[in-house]
Design a protein around this motif. Structure first.
Motif, PDB file in Angstrom:
ATOM      1  N   MET A 195       1.278   9.728  -7.928  1.00 49.37           N
ATOM      2  CA  MET A 195       0.685   8.489  -8.843  1.00 49.37           C
ATOM      3  C   MET A 195       1.663   7.352  -8.916  1.00 49.37           C
ATOM      4  O   MET A 195       2.987   7.643  -8.517  1.00 49.37           O
ATOM      5  N   ILE A 196       1.386   6.247  -9.424  1.00 47.45           N
ATOM      6  CA  ILE A 196       2.137   5.186  -9.396  1.00 47.45           C
ATOM      7  C   ILE A 196       2.052   4.573 -11.049  1.00 47.45           C
ATOM      8  O   ILE A 196       1.098   4.859 -11.755  1.00 47.45           O
ATOM      9  N   ASP A 197       3.126   3.919 -11.333  1.00 44.92           N
ATOM     10  CA  ASP A 197       3.078   3.212 -12.839  1.00 44.92           C
ATOM     11  C   ASP A 197       3.941   1.999 -12.456  1.00 44.92           C
ATOM     12  O   ASP A 197       5.028   2.023 -12.351  1.00 44.92           O
ATOM     13  N   ILE A 198       2.875   0.912 -12.224  1.00 47.52           N
ATOM     14  CA  ILE A 198       3.622  -0.639 -11.964  1.00 47.52           C
ATOM     15  C   ILE A 198       2.989  -1.557 -12.945  1.00 47.52           C
ATOM     16  O   ILE A 198       3.312  -2.814 -12.522  1.00 47.52           O
ATOM     17  N   ASP A 199       2.022  -1.136 -13.984  1.00 45.35           N
ATOM     18  CA  ASP A 199       1.573  -2.117 -14.689  1.00 45.35           C
ATOM     19  C   ASP A 199       2.346  -2.478 -15.925  1.00 45.35           C
ATOM     20  O   ASP A 199       1.852  -3.229 -16.922  1.00 45.35           O
ATOM     21  N   PHE A 211       7.283   2.438 -10.908  1.00 52.68           N
ATOM     22  CA  PHE A 211       7.782   3.961 -10.616  1.00 52.68           C
ATOM     23  C   PHE A 211       6.567   4.604  -9.826  1.00 52.68           C
ATOM     24  O   PHE A 211       5.728   4.284  -9.909  1.00 52.68           O
ATOM     25  N   LEU A 212       7.380   5.485  -9.089  1.00 55.41           N
ATOM     26  CA  LEU A 212       6.356   6.468  -8.124  1.00 55.41           C
ATOM     27  C   LEU A 212       6.645   7.802  -8.531  1.00 55.41           C
ATOM     28  O   LEU A 212       7.712   8.358  -8.885  1.00 55.41           O
ATOM     29  N   PHE A 213       5.436   8.671  -8.762  1.00 57.63           N
ATOM     30  CA  PHE A 213       5.491  10.039  -9.124  1.00 57.63           C
ATOM     31  C   PHE A 213       4.927  11.040  -7.896  1.00 57.63           C
ATOM     32  O   PHE A 213       3.930  10.729  -7.415  1.00 57.63           O
ATOM     33  N   ILE A 214       5.764  12.104  -7.468  1.00 54.39           N
ATOM     34  CA  ILE A 214       5.346  12.921  -6.515  1.00 54.39           C
ATOM     35  C   ILE A 214       5.294  14.433  -7.005  1.00 54.39           C
ATOM     36  O   ILE A 214       6.593  14.619  -7.438  1.00 54.39           O
ATOM     37  N   ARG A 265      -0.513   0.557  13.219  1.00 53.74           N
ATOM     38  CA  ARG A 265      -2.043   0.466  12.500  1.00 53.74           C
ATOM     39  C   ARG A 265      -1.601   0.955  11.071  1.00 53.74           C
ATOM     40  O   ARG A 265      -2.514   1.527  10.334  1.00 53.74           O
ATOM     41  N   ASP A 266      -0.303   0.768  10.775  1.00 51.98           N
ATOM     42  CA  ASP A 266       0.445   1.013   9.500  1.00 51.98           C
ATOM     43  C   ASP A 266      -0.113   2.698   8.617  1.00 51.98           C
ATOM     44  O   ASP A 266      -0.463   2.737   7.735  1.00 51.98           O
ATOM     45  N   GLY A 267       0.077   3.391   9.875  1.00 54.53           N
ATOM     46  CA  GLY A 267       0.006   5.017   9.518  1.00 54.53           C
ATOM     47  C   GLY A 267      -1.350   5.400   9.111  1.00 54.53           C
ATOM     48  O   GLY A 267      -1.543   6.679   8.898  1.00 54.53           O
ATOM     49  N   ARG A 268      -2.482   4.654   9.500  1.00 56.25           N
ATOM     50  CA  ARG A 268      -3.946   5.088   9.170  1.00 56.25           C
ATOM     51  C   ARG A 268      -4.142   6.473   9.912  1.00 56.25           C
ATOM     52  O   ARG A 268      -4.643   7.333   9.213  1.00 56.25           O
ATOM     53  N   PRO A 269      -3.817   6.573  11.115  1.00 58.26           N
ATOM     54  CA  PRO A 269      -4.417   7.700  11.899  1.00 58.26           C
ATOM     55  C   PRO A 269      -3.740   9.271  11.328  1.00 58.26           C
ATOM     56  O   PRO A 269      -4.472  10.294  11.531  1.00 58.26           O
ATOM     57  N   THR A 270      -2.782   9.332  10.607  1.00 55.82           N
ATOM     58  CA  THR A 270      -1.950  10.348  10.009  1.00 55.82           C
ATOM     59  C   THR A 270      -1.831  10.286   8.666  1.00 55.82           C
ATOM     60  O   THR A 270      -1.225  11.419   7.860  1.00 55.82           O
ATOM     61  N   GLU A 271      -2.504   9.534   7.958  1.00 58.20           N
ATOM     62  CA  GLU A 271      -2.105   9.436   6.438  1.00 58.20           C
ATOM     63  C   GLU A 271      -3.116  10.240   5.831  1.00 58.20           C
ATOM     64  O   GLU A 271      -4.071  10.745   6.189  1.00 58.20           O
ATOM     65  N   LEU A 272      -2.559  11.055   4.728  1.00 59.39           N
ATOM     66  CA  LEU A 272      -3.381  11.874   3.658  1.00 59.39           C
ATOM     67  C   LEU A 272      -4.281  11.258   2.715  1.00 59.39           C
ATOM     68  O   LEU A 272      -4.966  11.885   1.883  1.00 59.39           O
ATOM     69  N   GLY A 273      -3.905   9.886   2.479  1.00 59.52           N
ATOM     70  CA  GLY A 273      -4.653   9.136   1.382  1.00 59.52           C
ATOM     71  C   GLY A 273      -3.644   8.006   0.796  1.00 59.52           C
ATOM     72  O   GLY A 273      -2.539   8.276   1.273  1.00 59.52           O
ATOM     73  N   GLY A 274      -4.214   7.250   0.045  1.00 58.17           N
ATOM     74  CA  GLY A 274      -3.289   6.297  -0.632  1.00 58.17           C
ATOM     75  C   GLY A 274      -3.816   5.366  -1.499  1.00 58.17           C
ATOM     76  O   GLY A 274      -5.077   5.434  -1.834  1.00 58.17           O
ATOM     77  N   CYS A 275      -3.035   4.308  -1.885  1.00 52.71           N
ATOM     78  CA  CYS A 275      -3.517   3.331  -2.948  1.00 52.71           C
ATOM     79  C   CYS A 275      -3.101   1.964  -2.616  1.00 52.71           C
ATOM     80  O   CYS A 275      -1.719   2.004  -2.343  1.00 52.71           O
ATOM     81  N   ASN A 276      -3.781   0.997  -3.125  1.00 48.37           N
ATOM     82  CA  ASN A 276      -2.855  -0.389  -2.996  1.00 48.37           C
ATOM     83  C   ASN A 276      -1.971  -0.520  -4.558  1.00 48.37           C
ATOM     84  O   ASN A 276      -2.399   0.229  -5.360  1.00 48.37           O
ATOM     85  N   ALA A 277      -0.823  -0.951  -4.190  1.00 49.91           N
ATOM     86  CA  ALA A 277       0.007  -1.156  -5.252  1.00 49.91           C
ATOM     87  C   ALA A 277       0.788  -2.561  -5.398  1.00 49.91           C
ATOM     88  O   ALA A 277       1.681  -2.603  -4.460  1.00 49.91           O
ATOM     89  N   PHE A 319       0.858  -1.099  -0.013  1.00 45.22           N
ATOM     90  CA  PHE A 319       0.185   0.098   0.122  1.00 45.22           C
ATOM     91  C   PHE A 319       0.906   1.099  -0.057  1.00 45.22           C
ATOM     92  O   PHE A 319       1.846   1.279   0.659  1.00 45.22           O
ATOM     93  N   VAL A 320       0.572   2.272  -0.660  1.00 42.84           N
ATOM     94  CA  VAL A 320       1.402   3.565  -1.148  1.00 42.84           C
ATOM     95  C   VAL A 320       0.326   4.606  -0.186  1.00 42.84           C
ATOM     96  O   VAL A 320      -0.782   4.784  -0.544  1.00 42.84           O
ATOM     97  N   LEU A 321       1.110   5.392   0.797  1.00 47.53           N
ATOM     98  CA  LEU A 321       0.473   6.528   1.397  1.00 47.53           C
ATOM     99  C   LEU A 321       1.333   7.527   1.614  1.00 47.53           C
ATOM    100  O   LEU A 321       2.705   7.272   1.462  1.00 47.53           O
ATOM    101  N   ALA A 322       0.942   8.715   2.048  1.00 49.60           N
ATOM    102  CA  ALA A 322       1.502   9.880   2.033  1.00 49.60           C
ATOM    103  C   ALA A 322       1.252  10.541   3.745  1.00 49.60           C
ATOM    104  O   ALA A 322       0.059  10.264   4.152  1.00 49.60           O
TER     105      ALA A 322
END
Length: 367
Positions: free
Chosen positions: A242-246, A229-232, A207-219, A191-194
Motif C-alpha cells: 500500500m502507499i500513502d502519498i496524498d 510512505f510505502l507499506f509492505i 519493459r519496466d518489469g511487466r513480464p515478471t510483475e505481481l501487480g502494482g499501481c501508479n503513484a 509506478f509501484v510494482l512488486a
C-alpha cells in the motif's frame, strides 16, 4: 496498529452503548451481562477479521534518525554501499546527478514469519516530468551488498523486490507500446510494482518489469510537499503493498496477492540508481514490525511440513496470463472472443451429431 484501531473503536462503542442505556435509570444486572457478552463477542469477531494481529517494532531491523546504527563496523546494523550517504535528515541513496547508484543494507538476517515494513521516503529533483530517473527499490533478498542494474541491485536476485519506478523506459518505443497495450492498460509513471525472484528470473528493464510483475499501481511521488510512505506486509504467505502519498495519512491499496512464498533469513535493504536522468532518492526511515498472528494447530503443522527454501508465487502462470490478456488491444480481444464462440458452437454441433449417431445405432440393437 490496525488491529488495535478495531478494538479501540469497539471499546468506545461499548461505553457509548452503556452510557445511553443507563441514562435516566439503573440498568438491570441481567441486561448488563447481556450487553457485555455482545461486546466481547463482537470484539472477538473483529479480531478474527484481522487475524488477531499484534505488532512489535524490531529495532535491530529498523532504520530511523539519528541513524546511529549505520556504519562500516561489525557492530552496526546497517551498511552503506556505492554513492549512498547519511545526513542528519535522511539516508540519500543517490544525489540528483547522472550515473550514480547507492544502497543501504541490513547486516542482520530476518527470521520472522509474519512482518510489516513501513518505509518513509522522498524522491525529488530538478528534472521535469519524464526527464528524471530512475527510481528506488525496497528489498528482502538472500543476497546483499551487490551492485547491479535493477535499481542499483543485482539482477537475477533471490527474494522480494518492491520498486518505485519513476521513468517509463518502454515509452521510448511508443509505437510498440500502442500495439501491445490499450489506453486503459498503459501506465502512468511513477509506478509501484512488486516482483519475486528465485535467482534465475531476470528483470526486464526495457519493459519496466511487466513480464515478471505481481501487480502494482501508479503513484505520483516526485517533488511532493508532504511525506510519502510505502507499506509492505507479509502475513500467512499473503503479500500486501500500500502507499500513502496524498498527505491524508490514509493507506491506498496497490497490491494484494496470496500464495507468495518467501523463505526466512533474508536481508532487508533499499537501493536506487540514476542514468542519463537523475533524482535525489532519500530514505527517511524503514521500520520493521513483527506481527503475531494466531494460527490453528492444523495451520502450524502444515507450515512446519511445508518449509520454504526457494521464493515462489502460486499460480504465477495465471497471473502472467491475466496480464497478457489485459495488454491486448480491443480488436485482438474482439477476435479472440469471436473465434472462441465459433469454436464452442462447432464443438457443440459435433457433439450433437456424434450423439445422434450413437443414439440411432443404440436403437437398431433393440430390433
Amino acid at each position: 496498529m490496525m488491529a488495535a484501531a478495531s478494538s479501540s473503536s469497539l471499546y468506545s462503542g461499548s461505553k457509548l452503548l452503556l452510557g445511553f442505556t443507563c441514562k435516566g435509570k439503573k440498568m438491570p444486572l441481567k441486561f448488563r451481562w447481556t450487553i457485555a457478552f455482545l461486546v466481547v463477542t463482537l470484539s472477538r469477531c473483529f479480531a478474527d477479521d484481522d487475524h488477531e494481529m499484534e505488532e512489535f517494532l524490531k529495532r535491530e531491523h529498523s532504520l530511523s534518525k539519528p541513524y546511529q546504527g549505520v556504519g562500516s563496523s561489525s557492530s552496526s546494523h546497517w551498511e552503506l554501499m556505492g554513492d549512498a550517504m547519511v545526513t542528519t535528515d535522511q539516508v540519500r541513496l543517490t544525489p540528483d546527478m547522472q550515473s550514480r547508484q547507492g544502497a543501504i543494507w541490513s547486516r542482520i538476517p530476518c527470521h520472522l514469519t509474519d512482518w510489516e515494513m513501513q518505509v518513509h521516503f522522498k524522491i525529488h529533483g530538478q528534472g521535469k516530468k519524464n526527464l528524471n530517473g530512475d527510481g528506488l527499490a525496497i528489498w528482502y533478498t538472500k543476497e546483499r551488498m551487490q551492485k547491479g542494474p535493477v535499481f542499483g541491485n543485482k539482477d537475477n536476485f533471490t527474494g522480494l523486490g518492491v520498486f518505485v519506478d519513476t521513468y517509463p523506459n518502454e515509452e521510448k518505443h511508443i509505437e510498440a507500446q500502442k500495439k501491445r497495450y490499450t489506453p486503459r492498460t498503459q501506465r502512468i509513471f511513477p509506478f509501484v510494482l512488486a516482483m519475486v525472484g528465485n535467482g534465475s528470473i531476470s528483470y526486464d528493464h526495457e519493459r519496466d518489469g511487466r513480464p515478471t510483475e505481481l501487480g502494482g499501481c501508479n503513484a505520483m511521488v516526485r517533488n511532493l510537499k508532504h511525506d510519502s510512505f510505502l507499506f509492505i506486509r507479509y502475513v500467512r504467505r499473503r503479500l500486501t503493498v500500500m502507499i500513502d502519498i496524498d498527505g491524508q495519512h490514509e493507506w491506498r491499496d496497490c497490491l494484494d496477492l496470496p500464495g507468495v512464498r518467501l523463505p526466512q533469513g533474508y536481508y532487508f535493504g533499499a537501493s536506487a540508481i540514476t542514468g542519463d536522468l537523475s533524482d535525489n532518492h532519500d530514505i527517511i526511515s524503514m521500520k520493521l514490525y513483527q506481527l503475531t498472528v494466531l494460527r490453528s494447530k492444523k495451520e502450524e503443522e502444515e507450515e512446519e511440513e511445508d518449509v520454504i527454501t526457494i521464493p515462489s508465487v502460486d499460480n504465477m502462470e495465471l497471473i502472467r496470463l491475466g496480464q497478457s490478456d489485459e495488454g491486448m488491444s480491443g480488436i485482438a480481444i474482439f477476435f479472440t472472443v469471436l473465434f472462441s464462440m465459433v469454436g464452442c458452437i462447432f464443438l457443440i454441433v459435433i457433439g450433437l451429431v456424434v450423439y445422434s449417431h450413437w443414439n440411432e445405432n443404440r436403437r437398431k440393437r433393440f430390433y
